[in-house]
Design an enzyme around this catalytic site. Structure first.
Site, mmCIF file in Angstrom:
data_model
loop_
_atom_site.group_PDB
_atom_site.id
_atom_site.type_symbol
_atom_site.label_atom_id
_atom_site.label_comp_id
_atom_site.label_asym_id
_atom_site.label_seq_id
_atom_site.Cartn_x
_atom_site.Cartn_y
_atom_site.Cartn_z
ATOM 1 N N LYS A 221 0.850 -1.194 0.000
ATOM 2 C CA LYS A 221 0.000 0.000 0.000
ATOM 3 C C LYS A 221 0.882 1.239 0.000
ATOM 4 C CE LYS A 221 -4.124 1.838 2.265
ATOM 5 N NZ LYS A 221 -5.160 1.599 3.266
ATOM 6 N N ASP A 289 -11.202 1.856 -2.013
ATOM 7 C CA ASP A 289 -12.378 1.286 -1.357
ATOM 8 C C ASP A 289 -13.729 1.818 -1.789
ATOM 9 O OD1 ASP A 289 -10.507 -0.200 0.110
ATOM 10 O OD2 ASP A 289 -10.286 1.425 1.542
HETATM 11 C C1 RNT Z 1 -6.560 -2.000 3.157
HETATM 12 C C2 RNT Z 1 -6.427 -3.170 2.257
HETATM 13 C C3 RNT Z 1 -7.075 -4.423 2.772
HETATM 14 C C4 RNT Z 1 -8.422 -4.182 3.398
HETATM 15 C C5 RNT Z 1 -9.229 -5.431 3.620
HETATM 16 C C6 RNT Z 1 -10.363 -5.222 4.547
HETATM 17 O O1 RNT Z 1 -6.091 -0.852 2.612
HETATM 18 O O2 RNT Z 1 -6.898 -2.868 0.996
HETATM 19 O O3 RNT Z 1 -7.145 -5.348 1.753
HETATM 20 O O4 RNT Z 1 -9.203 -3.311 2.658
HETATM 21 O O5 RNT Z 1 -8.414 -6.457 4.008
#
Ligand code: RNT
Ligand code: ZN
Length: 409
Positions: A221, A289
């Site tokens: 990330k 998201d």
């Molecule tokens: C978070 C990641 C991770 C979560 C999930 C809930 O930034 O994307 O994958 O969103 O595991």
């Protein structure tokens, strides 16, 4: 309309019948956490924290396993094709509270039974956030060994569960590790936390499982909410880790700088890794998201899967959590958009286009790519839904479910 569309595609050398058949065979893993705003079933759960956040207060959130299963069942009935279900450790089902480092395969037996009856296989994720021991935004890279050890035990427990699920269901279970670890303000030391993360992972992967049961992956990330200045598990970190340790990197389409595209990263990864797991999501400005839309990047991700014949190597999962709209509509819309993008990709004469590229005929390539964009995809999509037994006008059913079930919660 379908007959006309079929002929139009045929003129381009494309067999719509084949595309329709193939589309239904490509699995998409639905993330269970859209149904309850990533709350999970732990007692006293206050919702997602630690680098991620759900916003919105639309009524009808699933509050327990029974409600989540019912909502999923309904959502699945509105989605065509092959589906999997992606679980998180916080969805363990137990009468008494169980700590994260003590969860066992049996806590997921109810899910396994539920899924098996519906022909659905499971994927899994350790949960290293929304927990007192992750409240400072650090887990596997924590300077305190006791905290690291707790999370090492948790991920080990999760790998055991994933391998168990994979063995029971007969297809490998993806176990994807994402950790929030990072800092809000500029770090004084970027290396040491990464060394600690590397060593924690090495300890986790000392335990070997049959690759037919589990696919190990880690998700990078660029930054997390409240952790904007530094991310321990960056892209380069996991790329190096996975390449040298024989695991896989999961690409989340919301986890890169805005002009970086996961569609371009997929073929780069295919050159080196057997599996390329995905979290398809939609990034908006500074975070991911959001519900997946039928837009250029979704289409291009699907194209990279189809044109490289990598349907068995790219594991398509979704990852978004919108609490501002009907959660079932969010699931159905995002999943269908991914599938529509796959159908679109299956209706493109990739071999002809590749030949034009290799022949250096870039004018004809550009012209064809643009002409293809307005072929009657919609008519083929509707035919596909009809053949999958999915009724038209699905949203009316969601409105009905909202009145009958969600509003009563
Ligand atoms: C978070 C990641 C991770 C979560 C999930 C809930 O930034 O994307 O994958 O969103 O595991
Ligand atoms: Zn993700």
């Amino acid at each position: 309309m379908y007959e006309t569309a079929r002929k139009k595609y045929q003129a381009w050398g494309i067999d719509t019948e084949q595309a329709i058949k193939k589309c239904g065979d490509i699995p998409v893993s639905l993330h269970c956490w859209q149904g309850d705003d990533v709350m999970g079933f732990e007692q006293g759960s206050g919702g997602a924290s630690g680098g991620i956040q759900t916003t919105g207060n639309y009524p009808g959130r699933a509050r327990n396993g029974k409600e989540l299963m019912a909502d999923l069942e309904f959502a699945y009935s509105l989605i065509p094709g092959k589906k999997r279900l992606n679980l998180h450790a916080i969805y363990a089902i137990s009468d008494t509270p169980v700590e994260r480092d003590a969860i066992e395969p049996r806590h997921f037996d109810p899910w396994l039974e539920w899924a098996a009856r519906r022909g659905i296989d499971l994927d899994f994720n350790p949960t290293l956030f929304s927990h007192p021991r992750a409240s400072d935004g650090l887990t596997l890279s924590h300077p305190d060994k006791a905290v690291r050890d707790f999370w090492i035990r948790h991920v080990k427990a999760c790998r055991r569960i994933a391998a168990y699920l994979g063995e029971k269901q007969g297809t490998p279970c993806l176990n994807n590790i994402w950790i929030p670890d990072g800092l809000k303000n500029p770090p004084a030391d970027r290396l040491t936390p990464r060394i600690r993360l590397r060593d924690s992972l090495d300890e986790i992967f000392l335990v070997k499982y049959d690759k037919r049961h589990i696919i190990d992956a880690a998700e990078s990330k660029v930054f997390g909410i409240g952790l904007e200045s530094y991310t321990v598990g960056s892209s380069e970190f996991y790329l190096g880790y996975a390449a040298t340790r024989g695991i896989n990197v999961l690409l989340d389409s919301g986890h890169f700088h805005p002009t970086e595209l996961v569609s371009d990263k997929i073929p780069a990864m295919l050159a080196f890794f057997e599996k390329v797991p995905l979290h398809v999501t939609r990034a908006v400005r500074w975070d991911s998201d959001h519900v997946v839309l039928f837009e250029d990047e979704t289409k291009e991700i699907a194209c990279e899967i189809i044109r490289n014949k990598a349907e068995d190597r790219v594991l398509i999962g979704l990852d978004y959590f919108d609490a501002s709209i009907n959660r079932i509509a969010a699931w159905v819309t995002g999943t269908r958009n991914m599938q529509k993008a796959l159908l679109n990709a299956l209706l493109i004469p990739h071999d002809d286009l590749k030949a034009l590229q290799d022949a250096g005929n870039f004018t004809k390539l550009l012209v064809m790519q643009e002409e293809l964009k307005t072929l009657p995809l919609g008519a083929v999509w509707e035919e596909y839904l009809a053949r999958q037994g999915i009724a038209a006008g699905w949203y009316a059913a969601v409105e009905q479910y909202e009145r009958d079930v969600l509003q009563k919660r």
